[in-house]
Scaffold this active site. Structure first.
Site, PDB file in Angstrom:
ATOM      1  N   HIS A  78      28.713  60.864  37.386  1.00 13.12           N
ATOM      2  CA  HIS A  78      29.492  61.199  38.576  1.00 13.12           C
ATOM      3  C   HIS A  78      30.970  61.393  38.218  1.00 13.12           C
ATOM      4  O   HIS A  78      31.552  60.580  37.495  1.00 13.12           O
ATOM      5  CB  HIS A  78      29.389  60.083  39.619  1.00 13.12           C
ATOM      6  CG  HIS A  78      28.160  60.177  40.464  1.00 13.12           C
ATOM      7  ND1 HIS A  78      27.527  59.073  40.995  1.00 13.12           N
ATOM      8  CD2 HIS A  78      27.447  61.249  40.909  1.00 13.12           C
ATOM      9  CE1 HIS A  78      26.481  59.454  41.692  1.00 13.12           C
ATOM     10  NE2 HIS A  78      26.416  60.764  41.654  1.00 13.12           N
ATOM     11  N   GLU A  79      31.562  62.443  38.770  1.00 15.04           N
ATOM     12  CA  GLU A  79      32.987  62.751  38.571  1.00 15.04           C
ATOM     13  C   GLU A  79      33.365  62.914  37.101  1.00 15.04           C
ATOM     14  O   GLU A  79      34.467  62.574  36.688  1.00 15.04           O
ATOM     15  CB  GLU A  79      33.861  61.676  39.233  1.00 15.04           C
ATOM     16  CG  GLU A  79      33.685  61.577  40.717  1.00 15.04           C
ATOM     17  CD  GLU A  79      33.823  62.921  41.427  1.00 15.04           C
ATOM     18  OE1 GLU A  79      34.704  63.708  41.057  1.00 15.04           O
ATOM     19  OE2 GLU A  79      33.021  63.191  42.336  1.00 15.04           O
ATOM     20  N   GLY A  80      32.435  63.436  36.325  1.00  8.79           N
ATOM     21  CA  GLY A  80      32.761  63.784  34.944  1.00  8.79           C
ATOM     22  C   GLY A  80      32.186  62.832  33.925  1.00  8.79           C
ATOM     23  O   GLY A  80      32.342  61.619  34.031  1.00  8.79           O
TER      24      GLY A  80
END
Length: 598
Positions: free
Chosen positions: A440-442
């Protein structure tokens, strides 16, 4: 049911590790008190325990369903959303003239940790809505705010971030969703977005999508990306609901965790174009969206911390109650079995869990305190420095909490043994929920390149120097305390190695960036271990102060903090040294491996 979090630890983090009461001296918070802060935490804990935690397993076992017309969630999800909204958490940190309570960021994020520990999937809808509303508050036009902000604050509308496309994951500069300007100043959007959490559901009257797209004729790359507000339903000037927008749910995705949070594929423009309005400046969409992305990165770190914390708390309870075997010194097979926690290796694993979970929570709240100072501290220099430090540590907070959150949940399963991996116990679901956070988110590599390739060199290394100065100040404080001085000894060599390796790899980037950044993930992890050790030293200083004036009932809590700090500094911090060896040698085995050799 074991506690979601340790209430005493939250009090320690807010008022001893961080001086949250000092915020009351700032004009923005003059109407608050420690009592209102604590009441906020009490309300959050109560709602989380009563309306979020009970359907955590049910939502996991009964995933959202799409009948071709509507998405259906387990009904408890709606009750949880409504309670969260009615308690004011969606807008608690907004200004009073926006309808908010002007709640400090660090207090709000502490409260939200309860919801993430109770049910990370259901809490996702509010997590995204808060971030998208913040984006609207920062960059929206007066007309956009008039139509969308109030209903997002009271829970009638929810929000999402729509970045990823089926053909493009994290390479946002290559997105193809296009926006065409119309005579009335609106845009029509065409394209598809994937992995959009909360992209469709039956919780709210409307969903406000924050969408990255390329205006027709815009240049290639990130400079051609703009940000658009695209609602599921159009909203009339008087605030009433209009017709359905051209945003179609193409399908639901089925994740290993966070199952009650819809993950969607959305199609824009199948019937002539989805109506959207430009948010902020054309061509600056990615720069604008980074506000929400960075907020979400700290938020994902908090998700990881909360899940790890709940797993640790459950494991501790299990280890204290479960009889298992005898100590090596006991040779009597007829003697009573001892509890699991009596075994040294179980205590080792519990200590690791404690260090990871409590360390991650402290790390995330420290980041929230930087955000607070960046925006509300009365001193311009402090605001600037807080912003720089926050930029530097954001990839570290997200990645360290996520990676070692997984390690903590893995240990939880190990301690429970066979009970750990069967669905009759919560640890199995918690591990699956946790495993999403490192993506998540990179993924880690993205944040490693961000840290080494951008953050440590920005403004000629200003943020890095601020970090080093802050760490040295803490070490100086630690050396002055007899009980903590031995902990500070272990920092000298890793810090010297960090400085040397950082300078070496920054210099190499100028001539050979691919080689310099090939091992950026190792750099990120080593940096994270040092950062976590610093956070634990800061906690140890606060605990030592607390211990000096603690009553008998409180002493165990402070001793626990001090022992966890010792564990991390003696067991985890030295692991940076072989990492620095690899980095200094620019060890290139992965870089030089050839495709055909696999």
């Amino acid at each position: 049911m074991a506690n979601l979090l340790n209430d005493r630890d939250l009090q320690f983090l807010l008022y001893e590790f961080l001086d949250t009461e000092a915020l009351l001296k700032r004009p923005r918070y003059a109407d608050h008190s420690r009592e209102t802060f604590d009441a906020t935490l009490d309300t959050a804990r109560q709602i989380a325990e009563e309306l979020f935690a009970p359907h955590n397993a049910k939502g996991d076992a009964n995933e959202p369903q799409f009948d071709g017309e509507r998405v259906h969630l387990v009904p408890e999800t709606k009750a949880a959303w409504d309670a969260f909204a009615q308690a004011g958490f969606l807008s608690a940190h907004w200004d009073e003239d926006e309808g908010g309570l002007q709640m400090p960021e660090v207090v709000l994020r502490s409260a939200i940790a309860y919801f993430k520990a109770a049910n990370v999937a259901t809490s996702t809808y509010s997590f995204l809505s808060i971030g998208s509303a913040n984006l609207l508050r920062s960059f929206g036009t007066p007309e956009q705010k008039a139509r969308f902000l109030a209903p997002m604050g009271d829970g009638r509308f929810s929000g999402t971030m729509a970045l990823t496309e089926p053909g493009q994951g994290s390479a946002l500069g290559d997105i193809t969703t296009r926006a065409e300007l119309q005579p009335d100043g609106t845009y029509r959007l065409f394209g598809q977005k994937m992995f959009i959490s909360g992209g469709d559901h039956n919780l709210t009257d409307n969903i406000v999508h924050m969408v990255l797209a390329r205006i027709k004729g815009a240049p290639a790359g990130v400079k051609g990306i703009s940000l658009f507000l695209v609602p599921k339903y159009l909203v009339n000037e008087d605030g009433s609901m209009g017709e359905r927008n051209d945003v179609t749910l193409a399908g639901l995705l089925h994740k290993m965790g966070w199952r009650n949070a819809t993950s969607t594929v959305l199609s824009f423009g199948e019937r002539g174009g989805a109506v959207g309005t430009l948010v902020g400046d054309a061509g600056k969409g990615l720069a604008h969206m980074f506000q929400m992305m960075n907020e979400a990165r700290i938020g994902i770190g908090m998700c990881a911390a909360a899940i790890a914390y709940r797993a640790y708390w459950m494991t501790l309870e299990y280890a204290r109650e479960r009889p298992q075997g005898r100590l090596p010194s006991c040779k009597d097979p007829l003697s009573p079995q001892v509890k699991l926690i009596r075994h040294a290796d179980v205590r080792r694993m519990l200590l690791a869990q404690k260090a990871y979970a409590e360390g991650a929570l402290a790390m995330c709240l420290y980041a929230s305190s930087l955000f607070e100072d960046q925006h509300t501290h009365p001193d311009d220099t402090v605001r600037r420095n807080a912003g720089l430090l926050l930029d530097l540590v954001t990839p570290v907070v997200k990645s360290w909490a996520s990676k070692y959150g997984c390690a903590s949940n893995d240990l939880a399963i190990q301690i429970l043994g066979g009970s750990g991996y069967i669905r009759e116990y919560p640890q199995e679901q918690l591990y699956r929920d946790q495993r999403l956070n490192p993506i998540h988110e990179g993924a880690e590599a993205i944040h490693g390149i961000d840290l080494l390739g951008r953050k440590v060199v920005m403004q000629s290394g200003a943020a890095y120097q601020l970090f080093r100065a802050a760490l040295e100040a803490t070490l100086e404080q630690g050396r002055a305390v007899v009980e903590l001085a031995p902990l500070t000894d272990g920092f000298a060599i890793p810090l010297a190695r960090l400085d040397k390796v950082t300078a070496q790899l920054v210099q190499l980037q100028a001539s050979d960036p691919d080689r310099a950044l090939a091992n950026a993930t190792i750099y990120l992890d080593a940096f994270g271990r040092l950062f976590a050790a610093w956070i634990w030293l800061k906690q140890a200083l606060a605990a030592q102060r607390g211990l000096a004036k603690a009553n008998e009932a409180e002493r165990a809590f402070y001793h626990g903090k001090l022992h966890a700090a010792r564990y991390y500094c003696h067991w985890e911090l030295p692991a940076t040294l072989p990492q620095f060896d690899l980095l200094a040698d620019v060890e290139d085995t992965p870089l030089t491996m050839q495709d055909a050799w696999f």
